[in-house]
Scaffold this motif. Structure first.
Motif, PDB file in Angstrom:
ATOM      1  N   ASN A 274     -40.355 -33.959  25.153  1.00  0.00           N
ATOM      2  CA  ASN A 274     -39.183 -33.689  25.980  1.00  0.00           C
ATOM      3  C   ASN A 274     -39.337 -34.278  27.371  1.00  0.00           C
ATOM      4  OD1 ASN A 274     -36.877 -32.180  24.928  1.00  0.00           O
ATOM      5  ND2 ASN A 274     -38.373 -30.622  24.338  1.00  0.00           N
ATOM      6  N   LEU A 275     -40.506 -34.029  27.960  1.00  0.00           N
ATOM      7  CA  LEU A 275     -40.716 -34.473  29.345  1.00  0.00           C
ATOM      8  C   LEU A 275     -40.741 -36.001  29.444  1.00  0.00           C
ATOM      9  CD1 LEU A 275     -43.462 -31.867  30.396  1.00  0.00           C
ATOM     10  CD2 LEU A 275     -41.121 -31.987  31.265  1.00  0.00           C
ATOM     11  N   TYR A 276     -41.308 -36.638  28.447  1.00  0.00           N
ATOM     12  CA  TYR A 276     -41.456 -38.096  28.514  1.00  0.00           C
ATOM     13  C   TYR A 276     -40.197 -38.813  28.038  1.00  0.00           C
ATOM     14  CZ  TYR A 276     -43.451 -42.741  28.011  1.00  0.00           C
ATOM     15  OH  TYR A 276     -43.686 -44.088  28.126  1.00  0.00           O
ATOM     16  N   ALA A 277     -39.778 -38.471  26.828  1.00  0.00           N
ATOM     17  CA  ALA A 277     -38.695 -39.244  26.202  1.00  0.00           C
ATOM     18  C   ALA A 277     -37.322 -38.897  26.754  1.00  0.00           C
ATOM     19  CB  ALA A 277     -38.727 -39.011  24.691  1.00  0.00           C
ATOM     20  N   ILE A 278     -37.109 -37.633  27.080  1.00  0.00           N
ATOM     21  CA  ILE A 278     -35.761 -37.237  27.496  1.00  0.00           C
ATOM     22  C   ILE A 278     -35.648 -37.077  29.017  1.00  0.00           C
ATOM     23  CG2 ILE A 278     -33.952 -35.498  27.209  1.00  0.00           C
ATOM     24  CD1 ILE A 278     -35.036 -35.067  24.371  1.00  0.00           C
ATOM     25  N   GLU A 279     -36.640 -36.409  29.626  1.00  0.00           N
ATOM     26  CA  GLU A 279     -36.565 -36.205  31.081  1.00  0.00           C
ATOM     27  C   GLU A 279     -37.029 -37.461  31.826  1.00  0.00           C
ATOM     28  OE1 GLU A 279     -35.126 -33.538  31.866  1.00  0.00           O
ATOM     29  OE2 GLU A 279     -35.434 -32.235  30.135  1.00  0.00           O
ATOM     30  N   GLY A 280     -37.907 -38.237  31.208  1.00  0.00           N
ATOM     31  CA  GLY A 280     -38.332 -39.480  31.848  1.00  0.00           C
ATOM     32  C   GLY A 280     -39.541 -39.370  32.746  1.00  0.00           C
ATOM     33  N   TYR A 281     -40.336 -38.321  32.618  1.00  0.00           N
ATOM     34  CA  TYR A 281     -41.548 -38.195  33.430  1.00  0.00           C
ATOM     35  C   TYR A 281     -42.637 -39.126  32.901  1.00  0.00           C
ATOM     36  CZ  TYR A 281     -39.660 -33.960  35.593  1.00  0.00           C
ATOM     37  OH  TYR A 281     -38.899 -33.087  36.303  1.00  0.00           O
ATOM     38  N   SER A 282     -43.552 -39.541  33.781  1.00  0.00           N
ATOM     39  CA  SER A 282     -44.678 -40.388  33.370  1.00  0.00           C
ATOM     40  C   SER A 282     -45.788 -39.490  32.803  1.00  0.00           C
ATOM     41  CB  SER A 282     -45.222 -41.162  34.569  1.00  0.00           C
ATOM     42  OG  SER A 282     -45.833 -40.270  35.472  1.00  0.00           O
ATOM     43  N   HIS A 283     -46.732 -40.112  32.152  1.00  0.00           N
ATOM     44  CA  HIS A 283     -47.844 -39.326  31.592  1.00  0.00           C
ATOM     45  C   HIS A 283     -48.669 -38.661  32.697  1.00  0.00           C
ATOM     46  CE1 HIS A 283     -47.295 -40.209  27.411  1.00  0.00           C
ATOM     47  NE2 HIS A 283     -47.183 -41.517  27.654  1.00  0.00           N
ATOM     48  N   LEU A 284     -48.760 -39.373  33.823  1.00  0.00           N
ATOM     49  CA  LEU A 284     -49.494 -38.782  34.953  1.00  0.00           C
ATOM     50  C   LEU A 284     -48.807 -37.505  35.432  1.00  0.00           C
ATOM     51  CD1 LEU A 284     -51.870 -39.231  36.922  1.00  0.00           C
ATOM     52  CD2 LEU A 284     -50.266 -40.395  38.441  1.00  0.00           C
ATOM     53  N   GLU A 285     -47.494 -37.576  35.570  1.00  0.00           N
ATOM     54  CA  GLU A 285     -46.722 -36.402  36.006  1.00  0.00           C
ATOM     55  C   GLU A 285     -46.806 -35.278  34.972  1.00  0.00           C
ATOM     56  OE1 GLU A 285     -43.140 -38.455  38.616  1.00  0.00           O
ATOM     57  OE2 GLU A 285     -43.100 -38.623  36.435  1.00  0.00           O
ATOM     58  N   ILE A 286     -46.701 -35.656  33.730  1.00  0.00           N
ATOM     59  CA  ILE A 286     -46.773 -34.642  32.667  1.00  0.00           C
ATOM     60  C   ILE A 286     -48.142 -33.971  32.673  1.00  0.00           C
ATOM     61  CG2 ILE A 286     -46.749 -34.314  30.157  1.00  0.00           C
ATOM     62  CD1 ILE A 286     -44.720 -36.688  30.056  1.00  0.00           C
ATOM     63  N   GLY A 287     -49.193 -34.792  32.868  1.00  0.00           N
ATOM     64  CA  GLY A 287     -50.542 -34.222  32.924  1.00  0.00           C
ATOM     65  C   GLY A 287     -50.671 -33.181  34.010  1.00  0.00           C
ATOM     66  N   GLU A 288     -50.089 -33.484  35.186  1.00  0.00           N
ATOM     67  CA  GLU A 288     -50.146 -32.528  36.297  1.00  0.00           C
ATOM     68  C   GLU A 288     -49.325 -31.276  35.999  1.00  0.00           C
ATOM     69  OE1 GLU A 288     -48.809 -34.799  39.590  1.00  0.00           O
ATOM     70  OE2 GLU A 288     -50.713 -35.867  39.838  1.00  0.00           O
ATOM     71  N   MET A 289     -48.182 -31.469  35.393  1.00  0.00           N
ATOM     72  CA  MET A 289     -47.301 -30.337  35.096  1.00  0.00           C
ATOM     73  C   MET A 289     -47.900 -29.405  34.047  1.00  0.00           C
ATOM     74  SD  MET A 289     -43.727 -32.465  34.997  1.00  0.00           S
ATOM     75  CE  MET A 289     -42.525 -31.185  34.758  1.00  0.00           C
ATOM     76  N   MET A 290     -48.591 -30.013  33.080  1.00  0.00           N
ATOM     77  CA  MET A 290     -49.096 -29.204  31.964  1.00  0.00           C
ATOM     78  C   MET A 290     -50.577 -28.923  32.041  1.00  0.00           C
ATOM     79  SD  MET A 290     -46.984 -30.782  28.746  1.00  0.00           S
ATOM     80  CE  MET A 290     -47.730 -29.617  27.621  1.00  0.00           C
ATOM     81  N   ASN A 291     -51.193 -29.434  33.121  1.00  0.00           N
ATOM     82  CA  ASN A 291     -52.624 -29.202  33.289  1.00  0.00           C
ATOM     83  C   ASN A 291     -53.450 -29.855  32.182  1.00  0.00           C
ATOM     84  OD1 ASN A 291     -53.786 -28.131  35.501  1.00  0.00           O
ATOM     85  ND2 ASN A 291     -53.497 -25.987  34.886  1.00  0.00           N
ATOM     86  N   ILE A 292     -53.036 -31.029  31.834  1.00  0.00           N
ATOM     87  CA  ILE A 292     -53.785 -31.779  30.825  1.00  0.00           C
ATOM     88  C   ILE A 292     -54.030 -33.181  31.385  1.00  0.00           C
ATOM     89  CG2 ILE A 292     -52.908 -30.508  28.814  1.00  0.00           C
ATOM     90  CD1 ILE A 292     -50.870 -32.748  28.391  1.00  0.00           C
ATOM     91  N   SER A 293     -54.892 -33.929  30.710  1.00  0.00           N
ATOM     92  CA  SER A 293     -55.165 -35.278  31.201  1.00  0.00           C
ATOM     93  C   SER A 293     -54.050 -36.232  30.770  1.00  0.00           C
ATOM     94  CB  SER A 293     -56.504 -35.756  30.654  1.00  0.00           C
ATOM     95  OG  SER A 293     -56.394 -35.976  29.264  1.00  0.00           O
ATOM     96  N   GLU A 294     -54.045 -37.372  31.420  1.00  0.00           N
ATOM     97  CA  GLU A 294     -53.041 -38.381  31.093  1.00  0.00           C
ATOM     98  C   GLU A 294     -53.226 -38.843  29.640  1.00  0.00           C
ATOM     99  OE1 GLU A 294     -53.098 -41.417  34.045  1.00  0.00           O
ATOM    100  OE2 GLU A 294     -51.483 -42.549  33.123  1.00  0.00           O
ATOM    101  N   GLY A 295     -54.481 -38.983  29.246  1.00  0.00           N
ATOM    102  CA  GLY A 295     -54.784 -39.420  27.878  1.00  0.00           C
ATOM    103  C   GLY A 295     -54.309 -38.411  26.845  1.00  0.00           C
ATOM    104  N   THR A 296     -54.487 -37.157  27.160  1.00  0.00           N
ATOM    105  CA  THR A 296     -54.022 -36.106  26.251  1.00  0.00           C
ATOM    106  C   THR A 296     -52.511 -36.161  26.106  1.00  0.00           C
ATOM    107  OG1 THR A 296     -55.865 -34.736  26.981  1.00  0.00           O
ATOM    108  CG2 THR A 296     -54.104 -33.624  25.793  1.00  0.00           C
ATOM    109  N   SER A 297     -51.852 -36.408  27.253  1.00  0.00           N
ATOM    110  CA  SER A 297     -50.392 -36.505  27.220  1.00  0.00           C
ATOM    111  C   SER A 297     -49.951 -37.658  26.307  1.00  0.00           C
ATOM    112  CB  SER A 297     -49.866 -36.717  28.639  1.00  0.00           C
ATOM    113  OG  SER A 297     -48.485 -36.922  28.609  1.00  0.00           O
ATOM    114  N   LYS A 298     -50.624 -38.784  26.436  1.00  0.00           N
ATOM    115  CA  LYS A 298     -50.281 -39.936  25.601  1.00  0.00           C
ATOM    116  C   LYS A 298     -50.527 -39.635  24.126  1.00  0.00           C
ATOM    117  CE  LYS A 298     -51.175 -43.546  29.013  1.00  0.00           C
ATOM    118  NZ  LYS A 298     -52.101 -44.589  29.435  1.00  0.00           N
ATOM    119  N   SER A 299     -51.642 -38.995  23.880  1.00  0.00           N
ATOM    120  CA  SER A 299     -51.995 -38.640  22.507  1.00  0.00           C
ATOM    121  C   SER A 299     -50.970 -37.681  21.904  1.00  0.00           C
ATOM    122  CB  SER A 299     -53.392 -38.006  22.507  1.00  0.00           C
ATOM    123  OG  SER A 299     -53.648 -37.405  21.275  1.00  0.00           O
TER     124      SER A 299
END
Lengths: 189, 454
Positions: free
Chosen positions: A136-161
């Motif tokens: 949702n955050l990436y495909a629809i809201e348009g957040y980057s993996h870095l932003e998603i990582g910060e929002m969800m407390n996960i790493s950028e790599g985890t977000s990509k995975s």
């Protein structure tokens, strides 16, 4: 159609905790916000909870809105943040499942047009919560993996995975339900 | 923000990006009800916070008042009175005495003379009405204008001062001049200090004692807290065979404690607390002298609750009162004695919550080590201070146990006010004198304010 001035008037009255203004604001944005909540929730019941909590925050934090940018965007961020908080509270580790991926899916216009929003909503709600959030955050809201990582407390790599896995599951579901060509290529853990 | 052109992403964004669905009816009513409820909670929290701040300020003010009160009491215990003397020469001498040191006036007001040596009196009295000045390091400074019997004795003494007497007199004058200078300088300093204090009013801080009391609604495991507490305390004596008339005085104790929530219902706390014992006793003593210190030893050992009393007086041959009556060291000496002992207490205590809601109730118990930090005794007779000293044979370290019932109420999320009736029993005798077995019991109602970190 509501003018900007009218909306500002409603917002100012909401700051004064005017019940009528709060109701008006709810009527204006509840359907859009409920749509957002449905995407982040696993079902309608959870979406209602998020919507309710989100609007409570809107009414209590409305003094913080400084009329910079879109009010709808501001509300939308509150709803997303509320959903994220709910996810953090209920976050559980899901076992990594064996899944099949489809290397290629031939999307034709007919197929796309036949898929309704409700269909996709049902499919996205079936995603594991973490994947659903990231997608949702990436495909629809348009957040980057870095932003998603910060929002969800996960790493950028985890977000990509997570995004990759979410896509795989969604692709599979869509293909199973609506695809005209199914080709199993490999299995991943 | 970034996007990637993936067919799945595009599909979902197109179909769900602007999804609108009507929420179920009645949801707004629920939201309105919750908004109203949260508004009430917020207003209540504001009131609770205000009450908490007011309570904290009250504690600080009480501690400040108590501190000021102690200073005032100490001053009142040493009244400065100037005897009415008609002789101009005496009046002049009194004026000099006033300039020398307040203690001179005090002793003069007490209208008794401690005669140091006959030679001194003779020499001084030959020149003018006698003035004796004796300085004892850290203990008692006494200078007095003799009247009554001592003055009469001076008049009958030799009118030709001996050489030694003259030298003695000069020494006294020099000392007096030095004292005068010191007093003037001190006066200037105090005056400057007063000006500073006027510009910068003193701040008084509560004698805090901390008891960790996590708010009942936040009583999770692993929370730290800090509490300031203050309490009026009364004591009772447990002395057998006492014949003296002893009155226990109420005191104030308080301190700060840090606490740790071990489990939902159990917390442990420790810190530092200030406590006192005060008592007035009317009884008979015998005088004795050793190495220039006069000791008052109670005739009835058990009657003197805290032990013997040491008066740091210069070597005296007798105590002479304004009415001419003398008391010899071997005589029984009946007077009132006010004793005050101050302790710094290091408690280790545990609290078990029986009721754990907004209004919590728990039982507390613990052990403390008490370190003696203050020892003061005042001998008075007929309301007149005769001398200051200290209580002898007092143990430097005492052990005590305590038990209480703590009632707490959460004022805010991290703030709780507590009231705890607490009983404290000393486990060893205050006096090291084998004949005095004094293990007082103190009862206090501790009011505390706890802030928890979580």
């Amino acid at each position: 159609m509501l003018s900007v001035t009218q909306l500002e008037e409603i917002i100012y009255k909401c700051r004064e905790e005017n019940n009528g203004a709060q109701t008006a604001l709810y009527r204006l944005f509840s359907s859009k916000m409920y749509g957002v909540c449905l995407r982040y929730a696993r079902d309608s019941s959870e979406a209602e909870d998020i919507l309710q909590e989100g609007f409570l925050r809107v009414f209590t934090k409305i003094r913080q809105f400084e009329f910079k940018g879109s009010f709808e965007g501001w509300m939308r961020r509150i709803m997303v943040n509320t959903a994220l908080e709910k996810f953090r509270k209920n976050d559980r580790l899901y076992p990594v499942e064996e899944m099949s991926i489809y290397e290629a899916t031939n999307w034709v216009d007919e197929t796309i047009s036949s898929i309704t929003a409700d269909d996709l909503l049902r499919i996205i709600q079936e995603l594991p919560p973490r994947y659903r959030m990231v997608f949702n955050l990436y495909a629809i809201e348009g957040y980057s993996h870095l932003e998603i990582g910060e929002m969800m407390n996960i790493s950028e790599g985890t977000s990509k995975s997570n995004l990759s896995r979410a896509r795989i599951i969604l692709q599979k579901s869509v293909a199973e339900n609506f695809g005209n060509e199914k080709k199993l290529v490999k299995k991943v853990l | 923000m970034t996007t990637e052109n993936h067919p799945i992403d595009q599909l979902f964004k197109e179909k769900l990006g602007s999804l609108e669905k009507n929420p179920p009816a009645g949801l707004m009513d629920q939201i309105s009800a919750k908004v109203a409820f949260r508004g009430k909670i917020r207003r209540m929290n504001q009131v609770k916070t205000a009450i908490g701040i007011a309570a904290a300020m009250l504690l600080i003010m009480m501690a400040g008042w108590y501190s000021m009160d102690q200073t005032r009491i100490a001053k009142n215990q040493m009244p400065l009175q100037i005897p009415q003397i008609n002789t101009p020469a005496l009046a002049k001498t009194n004026q000099e005495s006033l300039d020398i040191k307040p203690t001179v006036n005090q002793i003069a007001a007490n209208q008794h003379t401690i005669q140091t040596t006959p030679a001194k009196n003779t020499s001084l009295q030959s020149a003018k009405p006698s003035k004796s000045l004796t300085v004892q390091k850290n203990k008692v400074v006494s200078a007095s204008v003799s009247d009554g019997a001592s003055l009469l004795a001076a008049q009958t003494a030799s009118k030709e001062p001996s050489k030694a007497a003259k030298q003695e007199e000069n020494t006294v004058k020099t000392k007096a001049a030095e004292e005068k200078t010191v007093v003037k300088e001190k006066s200037k300093t105090e005056s400057g200090s007063n000006n500073f204090q006027k510009k910068n009013p003193p701040l008084y801080f509560a004698d805090a004692g901390v008891v960790k009391q996590t708010p009942s609604r936040e009583s999770g495991k692993g929370n730290w807290g800090i509490t300031a507490e203050l309490s009026p305390s009364v004591a009772s004596q447990s002395v057998s065979g006492a014949t003296a008339n002893t009155t226990q005085q109420s005191t104030v104790s308080g301190g700060m404690l840090a606490s740790y929530q071990v489990s939902k219902r159990i917390k442990v706390s420790s810190g530092i607390r200030f406590s006192q014992m005060k008592q007035d006793t009317h009884t008979s003593y015998t005088l004795s002298q050793t190495s220039g210190i006069t000791y008052l030893q109670p005739v009835d050992k058990a009657a003197n609750l805290a032990g013997d009393v040491s008066l740091y007086l210069p070597a005296v041959s007798s105590i002479v009162y304004s009415n001419g009556m003398k008391t010899n060291p071997t005589d029984n000496f009946t007077s009132d004695i006010a004793q005050e002992l101050k302790y710094l207490e290091v408690p280790f205590q545990a609290t078990y919550k029986i009721i754990d809601t907004y209004l919590s109730v728990g039982v507390t118990g613990g052990l403390s080590t008490n370190f003696l930090v203050g020892n003061h005794a005042i001998i008075t007779q007929n309301g007149i201070n005769l001398s200051n000293g200290s209580t002898g044979n007092v143990r430097d370290i005492l052990f005590s146990s305590s038990a209480g019932i703590e009632v707490g109420y959460g004022l805010a999320k991290n703030l709780i006010i507590t009231i705890e009736p607490r009983i404290k029993q000393y486990l060893n005798s205050v006096s090291s004198n084998d004949q005095v077995n004094y293990k007082p019991t103190q009862i206090g109602i501790f009011t505390g304010l706890t802030f928890s970190f979580n």
